[in-house]
Design a protein around this motif. Structure first.
Motif, short mmCIF file in Angstrom:
data_model
loop_
_atom_site.label_atom_id
_atom_site.label_comp_id
_atom_site.label_asym_id
_atom_site.label_seq_id
_atom_site.Cartn_x
_atom_site.Cartn_y
_atom_site.Cartn_z
N ASP A 20 0.83 -1.21 0.00
CA ASP A 20 0.00 0.00 0.00
C ASP A 20 0.87 1.26 0.00
OD1 ASP A 20 0.99 0.14 2.57
OD2 ASP A 20 -0.97 0.18 3.54
N ALA A 21 0.22 2.40 -0.10
CA ALA A 21 0.94 3.67 -0.19
C ALA A 21 1.83 3.91 1.02
CB ALA A 21 -0.06 4.83 -0.33
N TYR A 22 1.37 3.58 2.20
CA TYR A 22 2.18 3.82 3.40
C TYR A 22 3.43 2.95 3.41
CZ TYR A 22 -2.18 5.98 4.78
OH TYR A 22 -3.31 6.74 4.79
N GLY A 23 3.29 1.70 3.01
CA GLY A 23 4.45 0.82 2.92
C GLY A 23 5.44 1.31 1.88
N ARG A 47 12.20 13.57 2.00
CA ARG A 47 11.44 14.53 2.83
C ARG A 47 10.06 14.81 2.21
NH1 ARG A 47 16.69 16.65 3.22
NH2 ARG A 47 16.34 18.14 1.55
N ARG A 48 10.03 14.97 0.90
CA ARG A 48 8.76 15.26 0.23
C ARG A 48 7.80 14.07 0.28
NH1 ARG A 48 10.89 18.73 -4.98
NH2 ARG A 48 11.54 20.53 -3.75
N VAL A 49 8.33 12.87 0.09
CA VAL A 49 7.49 11.68 0.14
C VAL A 49 6.95 11.47 1.55
CG1 VAL A 49 7.53 9.16 -0.06
CG2 VAL A 49 8.54 10.55 -1.86
N ILE A 52 4.04 13.71 1.94
CA ILE A 52 2.87 13.15 1.25
C ILE A 52 2.24 12.06 2.11
CG2 ILE A 52 2.13 11.76 -0.73
CD1 ILE A 52 4.25 13.35 -2.36
N GLY A 53 3.08 11.23 2.72
CA GLY A 53 2.57 10.17 3.60
C GLY A 53 1.78 10.73 4.76
N ASP A 54 2.29 11.81 5.34
CA ASP A 54 1.57 12.45 6.45
C ASP A 54 0.21 12.96 5.99
OD1 ASP A 54 3.77 11.89 8.03
OD2 ASP A 54 4.58 13.94 7.93
N GLN A 76 -3.77 6.24 -8.09
CA GLN A 76 -2.76 6.57 -9.09
C GLN A 76 -1.45 6.98 -8.41
OE1 GLN A 76 -4.34 9.37 -11.92
NE2 GLN A 76 -6.08 8.06 -12.39
N LEU A 77 -1.57 7.64 -7.27
CA LEU A 77 -0.39 8.02 -6.51
C LEU A 77 0.38 6.79 -6.06
CD1 LEU A 77 1.39 10.10 -5.07
CD2 LEU A 77 -0.23 10.00 -3.16
N GLU A 78 -0.32 5.74 -5.66
CA GLU A 78 0.34 4.50 -5.26
C GLU A 78 1.18 3.94 -6.40
OE1 GLU A 78 -2.14 1.61 -3.34
OE2 GLU A 78 -2.82 3.04 -1.84
N GLU A 79 0.68 3.98 -7.61
CA GLU A 79 1.45 3.50 -8.76
C GLU A 79 2.68 4.37 -8.97
OE1 GLU A 79 3.00 1.36 -11.71
OE2 GLU A 79 1.39 0.75 -10.38
N THR A 80 2.54 5.67 -8.82
CA THR A 80 3.67 6.58 -8.94
C THR A 80 4.70 6.29 -7.87
OG1 THR A 80 2.24 8.28 -9.89
CG2 THR A 80 4.34 9.02 -8.96
#
Length: 90
Positions: A20-23, A47-49, A52-54, A76-80
């Motif tokens: 998932d996105a958090y992982g 730092r930017r990622v 985004i996670g926060d 779509q963000l998860e794929e990125t």
């Protein structure tokens, strides 16, 4: 030799498919922090990622994720993020 590299990348992408996105964010931050090439760029990316996670964690706490207008871009963000991780690892 190129075939083995290609197979390795396919295997890595397959492994990331269920993450998932958090992982993925955690994996990107860790990989970027340990990258030797382009170290400063990777540190900035980490730092930017993390930021985004926060934001994603805050978003998950709202009802906005029930709406396709919000859920689809997050998917779509998860794929990125998967592609970002593969780029950093390479």
């Amino acid at each position: 030799m190129a075939l083995w590299n290609g197979l390795g990348q396919v295997a890595n992408i397959a492994q990331l498919a269920g993450v998932d996105a958090y992982g993925l964010i955690k994996m990107i931050v860790e990989a970027a922090q340990t990258a030797k090439r382009n170290r400063e760029t990777c540190q900035q990316l980490a730092r930017r990622v993390k930021m985004i996670g926060d934001l994603l964690q805050q978003l998950q706490r709202t009802e906005l994720m029930q709406h396709p207008e919000t859920r689809n871009p997050v998917e779509q963000l998860e794929e990125t993020l998967r592609q970002t991780y593969m780029l950093i690892k390479s």
